[in-house]
Write an enzyme that holds these catalytic residues in place. Structure first.
Site, PDB file in Angstrom:
ATOM      1  N   ASP A   1       0.866  -1.183   0.000  1.00 25.43           N
ATOM      2  CA  ASP A   1       0.000   0.000   0.000  1.00 25.43           C
ATOM      3  C   ASP A   1       0.899   1.228   0.000  1.00 25.43           C
ATOM      4  O   ASP A   1       1.819   1.343   0.806  1.00 25.43           O
ATOM      5  CB  ASP A   1      -0.905  -0.005   1.238  1.00 25.43           C
ATOM      6  CG  ASP A   1      -2.016   1.024   1.141  1.00 25.43           C
ATOM      7  OD1 ASP A   1      -1.713   2.216   0.930  1.00 25.43           O
ATOM      8  OD2 ASP A   1      -3.180   0.645   1.280  1.00 25.43           O
ATOM      9  N   ILE A   2       0.637   2.136  -0.921  1.00 28.72           N
ATOM     10  CA  ILE A   2       1.506   3.307  -1.100  1.00 28.72           C
ATOM     11  C   ILE A   2       1.347   4.331   0.039  1.00 28.72           C
ATOM     12  O   ILE A   2       2.246   5.135   0.283  1.00 28.72           O
ATOM     13  CB  ILE A   2       1.216   3.944  -2.492  1.00 28.72           C
ATOM     14  CG1 ILE A   2       2.404   4.713  -3.014  1.00 28.72           C
ATOM     15  CG2 ILE A   2       0.003   4.822  -2.450  1.00 28.72           C
ATOM     16  CD1 ILE A   2       2.233   5.155  -4.465  1.00 28.72           C
TER      17      ILE A   2
ATOM     18  N   HIS B   1      -6.884  -5.440   3.061  1.00 22.00           N
ATOM     19  CA  HIS B   1      -5.715  -4.803   3.684  1.00 22.00           C
ATOM     20  C   HIS B   1      -5.146  -5.771   4.723  1.00 22.00           C
ATOM     21  O   HIS B   1      -5.900  -6.319   5.536  1.00 22.00           O
ATOM     22  CB  HIS B   1      -6.132  -3.540   4.444  1.00 22.00           C
ATOM     23  CG  HIS B   1      -6.731  -2.459   3.602  1.00 22.00           C
ATOM     24  ND1 HIS B   1      -6.030  -1.348   3.202  1.00 22.00           N
ATOM     25  CD2 HIS B   1      -7.991  -2.294   3.107  1.00 22.00           C
ATOM     26  CE1 HIS B   1      -6.814  -0.546   2.502  1.00 22.00           C
ATOM     27  NE2 HIS B   1      -8.016  -1.095   2.426  1.00 22.00           N
TER      28      HIS B   1
ATOM     29  N   HIS C   1     -10.411  -5.349  -2.447  1.00 20.52           N
ATOM     30  CA  HIS C   1      -9.072  -5.625  -1.903  1.00 20.52           C
ATOM     31  C   HIS C   1      -9.128  -5.824  -0.402  1.00 20.52           C
ATOM     32  O   HIS C   1      -9.932  -5.235   0.298  1.00 20.52           O
ATOM     33  CB  HIS C   1      -8.094  -4.501  -2.248  1.00 20.52           C
ATOM     34  CG  HIS C   1      -8.584  -3.141  -1.876  1.00 20.52           C
ATOM     35  ND1 HIS C   1      -9.469  -2.443  -2.668  1.00 20.52           N
ATOM     36  CD2 HIS C   1      -8.343  -2.365  -0.805  1.00 20.52           C
ATOM     37  CE1 HIS C   1      -9.744  -1.285  -2.095  1.00 20.52           C
ATOM     38  NE2 HIS C   1      -9.079  -1.213  -0.953  1.00 20.52           N
TER      39      HIS C   1
ATOM     40  N   GLN D   1     -14.295   3.190   1.521  1.00 19.39           N
ATOM     41  CA  GLN D   1     -13.601   2.600   0.361  1.00 19.39           C
ATOM     42  C   GLN D   1     -13.250   3.704  -0.637  1.00 19.39           C
ATOM     43  O   GLN D   1     -14.101   4.548  -0.954  1.00 19.39           O
ATOM     44  CB  GLN D   1     -14.486   1.538  -0.314  1.00 19.39           C
ATOM     45  CG  GLN D   1     -13.775   0.793  -1.453  1.00 19.39           C
ATOM     46  CD  GLN D   1     -14.644  -0.298  -2.086  1.00 19.39           C
ATOM     47  OE1 GLN D   1     -15.813  -0.475  -1.726  1.00 19.39           O
ATOM     48  NE2 GLN D   1     -14.073  -1.016  -3.035  1.00 19.39           N
TER      49      GLN D   1
HETATM   50  P1  AMP Z   1      -9.715   1.524   0.329  1.00 18.80           P
HETATM   51  O1  AMP Z   1      -9.914   2.935   0.833  1.00 18.80           O
HETATM   52  O2  AMP Z   1     -10.109   0.439   1.282  1.00 18.80           O
HETATM   53  O3  AMP Z   1     -10.367   1.389  -1.031  1.00 18.80           O
HETATM   54  O4  AMP Z   1      -8.152   1.334   0.145  1.00 18.80           O
HETATM   55  C1  AMP Z   1      -7.458   1.755  -0.963  1.00 18.80           C
HETATM   56  C2  AMP Z   1      -6.012   1.699  -0.588  1.00 18.80           C
HETATM   57  O5  AMP Z   1      -5.246   1.824  -1.770  1.00 18.80           O
HETATM   58  C3  AMP Z   1      -5.541   2.809   0.369  1.00 18.80           C
HETATM   59  O6  AMP Z   1      -5.004   2.231   1.546  1.00 18.80           O
HETATM   60  C4  AMP Z   1      -4.503   3.560  -0.440  1.00 18.80           C
HETATM   61  O7  AMP Z   1      -3.424   3.994   0.350  1.00 18.80           O
HETATM   62  C5  AMP Z   1      -4.082   2.538  -1.457  1.00 18.80           C
HETATM   63  N1  AMP Z   1      -3.572   3.053  -2.722  1.00 18.80           N
HETATM   64  C6  AMP Z   1      -4.076   4.043  -3.476  1.00 18.80           C
HETATM   65  N2  AMP Z   1      -3.340   4.211  -4.596  1.00 18.80           N
HETATM   66  C7  AMP Z   1      -2.365   3.276  -4.542  1.00 18.80           C
HETATM   67  C8  AMP Z   1      -1.278   2.925  -5.400  1.00 18.80           C
HETATM   68  N3  AMP Z   1      -1.044   3.574  -6.556  1.00 18.80           N
HETATM   69  N4  AMP Z   1      -0.468   1.918  -5.021  1.00 18.80           N
HETATM   70  C9  AMP Z   1      -0.682   1.251  -3.874  1.00 18.80           C
HETATM   71  N5  AMP Z   1      -1.683   1.532  -3.023  1.00 18.80           N
HETATM   72  C10 AMP Z   1      -2.510   2.527  -3.353  1.00 18.80           C
END
Ligand code: AMP
Length: 146
Positions: A40-41, A111, A109, A103
């Site tokens: 996760d970025i 976590h 996905h 979300q």
């Molecule tokens: P959610 O809010 O449960 O949909 O989680 C989305 C997750 O994706 C968040 O924890 C973000 O930090 C992560 N995220 C968003 N863009 C990226 C990316 N380019 N690479 C990796 N993680 C990402």
């Protein structure tokens, strides 16, 4: 009744779809024919990993049984690697369904966060250093492959 700003149809241009297509960079931890795991970025703790199915599912409601099983099995592999690499037992498994739940990316996905519910950082706020993420991804991947 309150109207929800809810995404229910799959957007082929969402950021995780672009990752699966190889169109944007990522730090891969694990991949098989049905799943993909990457850092996760904007981690909520060091070692925060996301596991996604290679199925176009917006959220849990769309997830097909074979992909649900595959995501869970990959999550187990990742969690075991996190326990080993970070030398801690506690790993949070979290999954948000719908913008009302918080979300932000509408490709299902899970976590996996090596943290405690009492210490968890803020959701998707602070971007991590790319070299640090690459380093952790490499360590986790090495343990999974071993
Ligand atoms: P959610 O809010 O449960 O949909 O989680 C989305 C997750 O994706 C968040 O924890 C973000 O930090 C992560 N995220 C968003 N863009 C990226 C990316 N380019 N690479 C990796 N993680 C990402």
């Amino acid at each position: 009744m309150t109207e929800l700003n809810q995404q229910t149809t799959y957007d082929d241009n969402n950021i995780f779809a672009k990752m699966l297509d190889g169109d944007i960079p990522y730090h891969k931890v694990y991949e098989d024919d049905k799943t993909f795991a990457f850092m996760d970025i904007m981690p909520q703790a060091e070692g925060h990993v996301l596991v996604i199915p290679k199925q176009k599912a917006v959220d849990l409601a769309d997830l097909e049984p074979e992909y649900a099983a595959a995501v869970l099995m990959t999550s187990k592999k990742v969690m075991q690697a996190q326990r080993q690499v970070f030398e801690r037992e506690g790993v949070i498994q979290m999954q948000l369904n719908g913008s009302q739940a918080g979300q932000t990316v509408f490709h299902y996905h899970v976590h996996l966060i090596p943290s405690s519910i009492h210490e968890l950082g803020r959701h998707a706020v602070t971007q991590a250093d790319s070299n640090d993420l690459a380093n952790i991804a490499q360590k986790l991947a090495a343990v999974i492959d071993a």
